[in-house]
Design a protein around this motif. Structure first.
Motif, mmCIF file in Angstrom:
data_model
loop_
_atom_site.group_PDB
_atom_site.id
_atom_site.type_symbol
_atom_site.label_atom_id
_atom_site.label_comp_id
_atom_site.label_asym_id
_atom_site.label_seq_id
_atom_site.Cartn_x
_atom_site.Cartn_y
_atom_site.Cartn_z
ATOM 1 N N ASN A 63 3.719 3.548 -0.070
ATOM 2 C CA ASN A 63 3.706 4.038 -1.441
ATOM 3 C C ASN A 63 3.601 2.891 -2.438
ATOM 4 O O ASN A 63 2.892 2.972 -3.436
ATOM 5 N N ARG A 64 4.299 1.773 -2.147
ATOM 6 C CA ARG A 64 4.217 0.613 -3.033
ATOM 7 C C ARG A 64 2.791 0.083 -3.108
ATOM 8 O O ARG A 64 2.369 -0.463 -4.116
ATOM 9 N N ASP A 65 2.029 0.279 -1.989
ATOM 10 C CA ASP A 65 0.626 -0.159 -1.999
ATOM 11 C C ASP A 65 -0.276 0.826 -2.733
ATOM 12 O O ASP A 65 -1.500 0.691 -2.706
ATOM 13 N N GLY A 66 0.320 1.878 -3.315
ATOM 14 C CA GLY A 66 -0.479 2.779 -4.133
ATOM 15 C C GLY A 66 -0.809 4.119 -3.517
ATOM 16 O O GLY A 66 -1.537 4.918 -4.112
ATOM 17 N N LEU A 67 -0.301 4.378 -2.312
ATOM 18 C CA LEU A 67 -0.606 5.640 -1.640
ATOM 19 C C LEU A 67 0.322 6.744 -2.135
ATOM 20 O O LEU A 67 1.538 6.569 -2.186
ATOM 21 N N ALA A 68 -0.256 7.890 -2.514
ATOM 22 C CA ALA A 68 0.556 9.057 -2.874
ATOM 23 C C ALA A 68 0.966 9.768 -1.583
ATOM 24 O O ALA A 68 0.199 9.816 -0.625
ATOM 25 N N ILE A 69 2.210 10.295 -1.565
ATOM 26 C CA ILE A 69 2.721 10.893 -0.324
ATOM 27 C C ILE A 69 3.386 12.235 -0.613
ATOM 28 O O ILE A 69 4.190 12.362 -1.540
#
Ligand code: ADP
Ligand code: MG
Lengths: 237, 338
Positions: free
Chosen positions: A183-189
């Motif tokens: 998530n910190r790398d920008g992935l929505a979960i």
């Protein structure tokens, strides 16, 4: 915040079973959202409908501003809407490496080999077993493989269906650490969990499902403090 | 670890090369024995016949392995190649030389492939999207039976029900010591084996092959990974049509005789070969096909035509009772077998 995924009035039916009843929810870019609820509440059906694995009986699915309700599951994968299904669904008759290659199935760019090396650098257990059948992996390794395989599709939104199921407490901790990292790398979960406590600690917002409906939603910290929810779901954990 | 497991562990190409060298050595050894030349000649014909069974057995294996579907139209594709080629040769092509007649075979193979795709389009795909789990396997089975009858009777109407013979034999013999090896026959056997090997390479090493194996294990998971199952399934039918077409052509080259019912006999033998080799294993289908061909030819040699069928099927049934998983099959029967 701009919404990456928006669900409006989603319905899922299996013959007479009405599994999802008018569910609306949203996930913003780079947000972690969790969906909680007892067994049979309709959480997996909801994720499957979003992924295109079951055809909804009604409602709309908007992803990245486009209506994807009519698109096939593979077309949604290409757009970056990826589901890690319940029970991991590792292909046990394929090798670890072949499972990863299948994750990149829809990609036509030349970076797949480099991305797979990146996965191996991150998960040395997978690297050590790359040419073995995936059936030899332990439960934790299978979950790592399932998530890695989904990552190779270059998702923008990753849906995880009960990823902590069957993992030891230590591995559950590592799993949620990985979710936060991604998530910190920008992935929505969009995270479906039975482990309510961990899910609410990881997500920024949450929804609670009961008998196919959303009965409660709000910021994760508020849900964690909600006494009704605590009585219904947190008590068992 | 059992011997069989050890064989499975080795690379199939290595095993095949070993078996091929062994076969040639055995034939040569037999031929060198006093009076062994006739027997060796039978072994050569047995392998030729086996080559036909191999191609058809692999076609069955492919549809069962990937789609979990016993495709009854496979013997029909085989028959179509022979009958269409004969029809073209007899009525269409103004040729007289044997190699001219051979020109009728490729169009026959193309017709088999097209027919196979028609079957996919109008039975498998159409029905699969309209029925739930309970009928998912039964209905393609029944509708493929329907297509078998339709194709057979179309051929009956257009070309008649009689067995037909290509008037020119495909002969160009190669004398190796006491043995006579037909070169067209040998070439077509090698071609069919080459196609089978190419297919196993495709399954093992290519993107399409991985997709097919993923579908074999779990169509739902394959879909979630981005595989358009409806786009890949025709590949299975295309490949099985190709295999049947090549087998039909191989049959024509070997025997010069065709009939609208030629697929029935070959179809049952190919299914037996597949089960003998191990359901769902391509290497099993190759071994089973060659074995059944050998059994049949040697059975005819020693016991005569009618008794040979009894011998062949008794041996097959015994083998199946003693080793139900087949020669190369694992203990897993079900999905995920390729
Ligand atoms: N394939 C299916 N066919 C029929 N009913 C189903 C199917 N999948 C789920 N259901 C039913 O739908 C309801 C919701 O199930 P599910 O979405 O798996 O809930 P959850 O993931 O919250 O446990 C349950 O009553 C379940 O029995
Ligand atoms: Mg579930």
């Amino acid at each position: 915040m701009p919404m990456l995924l928006e669900i409006e009035g989603l319905e899922v039916r299996y013959g007479r079973t009405h599994a999802v009843r008018g569910v609306s929810l949203g996930v913003a870019t780079a947000e972690v959202v969790t969906v909680l609820g007892a067994n049979g509440a309709g959480k997996s059906s909801l994720l499957k409908a979003i992924a295109g694995a079951v055809t909804p009986a009604g409602g709309r699915i908007i992803f990245d501003g486009a209506d994807v309700t009519a698109l096939s599951a593979p077309e949604r994968v290409k757009r970056g809407l990826v589901l890690v299904p319940e029970g991991r669904q590792i292909l046990v008759s394929l090798t670890v490496h072949e499972n990863l290659l299948m994750g990149a199935y829809g990609r036509r760019d030349g970076d797949v080999a480099r991305d797979i090396e990146g996965i191996y650098a991150r998960f040395s257990n997978l690297a050590a077993r790359r040419d073995m059948l995936a059936s030899v992996l332990s439960g934790g390794e299978q979950q790592m493989l399932a998530i890695s395989r989904a990552l190779l599709a270059r998702p923008r939104l990753m849906m995880l269906d009960e990823p902590s199921l069957g993992l030891s407490p230590l591995l559950v901790g590592r799993l949620f650490e990985l979710v936060r990292e991604l998530n910190r790398d920008g992935l929505a979960i969009l995270l479906v969990e039975q482990n309510t406590r961990m899910a609410l600690r990881t997500a920024s917002r949450g929804y609670v499902m009961e008998l196919g409906r959303i009965v409660l939603d709000g910021p994760a910290d508020r849900l964690a403090d909600n006494e009704a929810l605590a009585a219904a779901y947190l008590g068992s954990h | 670890m059992s011997a069989a497991a050890g064989v499975r562990g080795a690379h199939p190409l290595v095993v095949s090369a070993g078996v091929a060298v062994g076969c040639v050595a055995a034939i040569a050894g037999l031929a060198a024995l006093p009076g062994g030349a006739t027997l060796a000649q039978q072994v050569v014909s047995g392998l030729m016949l086996g080559g036909i069974y191999v191609a058809v057995a692999v076609a069955f294996t492919l549809t069962i392995g990937v789609l979990n579907f016993l495709n009854f139209t496979i013997p029909t594709m085989f028959m179509l190649t022979g009958m269409v080629a004969w029809g073209l040769a007899r009525h269409g092509l103004p040729f007289t030389e044997a190699w001219h007649w051979a020109l009728a075979l490729p169009p026959g193979i193309v017709v088999a492939i097209l027919a196979s795709l028609v079957v996919e389009r109008f039975t498998f795909r159409y029905l699969k999207t309209r029925h739930g789990d309970a009928t998912e396997h039964a209905i393609p089975l029944v509708s493929s039976l329907g297509f078998l009858l339709i194709f057979e009777h179309l051929v009956l109407i257009v070309l008649g029900s009689d067995a037909q013979s290509f008037p020119v034999r495909f002969r160009l013999d190669w004398q190796v010591g006491p043995l006579v090896v037909g070169l067209p026959q040998l070439a077509s056997l090698l071609l069919s084996l080459a196609i089978v090997f190419w297919l196993s390479w495709l399954l093992a090493r290519t993107r399409t092959g991985r997709a097919l194996r993923s579908i074999a294990e779990s169509p739902d998971t394959a879909t979630l990974l981005g595989v358009e199952v409806t786009r890949i399934v025709p590949v299975v039918f295309l490949l099985s049509g190709l295999l049947c077409g090549v087998a039909g052509a191989l049959f024509v080259v070997n025997y010069s005789d065709v009939s609208p019912f030629m697929g029935d006999h070959v179809g049952t033998k190919a299914i037996a070969a597949m089960v003998l080799g191990g359901l769902g294993s391509i290497w099993g289908a190759i071994a089973g096909g060659l074995l059944v061909g050998l059994l049949e030819t040697l059975g005819i040699h020693f016991f005569g035509g009618d008794a040979a069928q009894v011998v062949v099927w008794t041996v097959l049934l015994l083998a199946i009772v003693l080793r139900p998983q087949g020669l190369f099959g694992g203990s897993r029967i079900g999905k995920g077998k390729l």
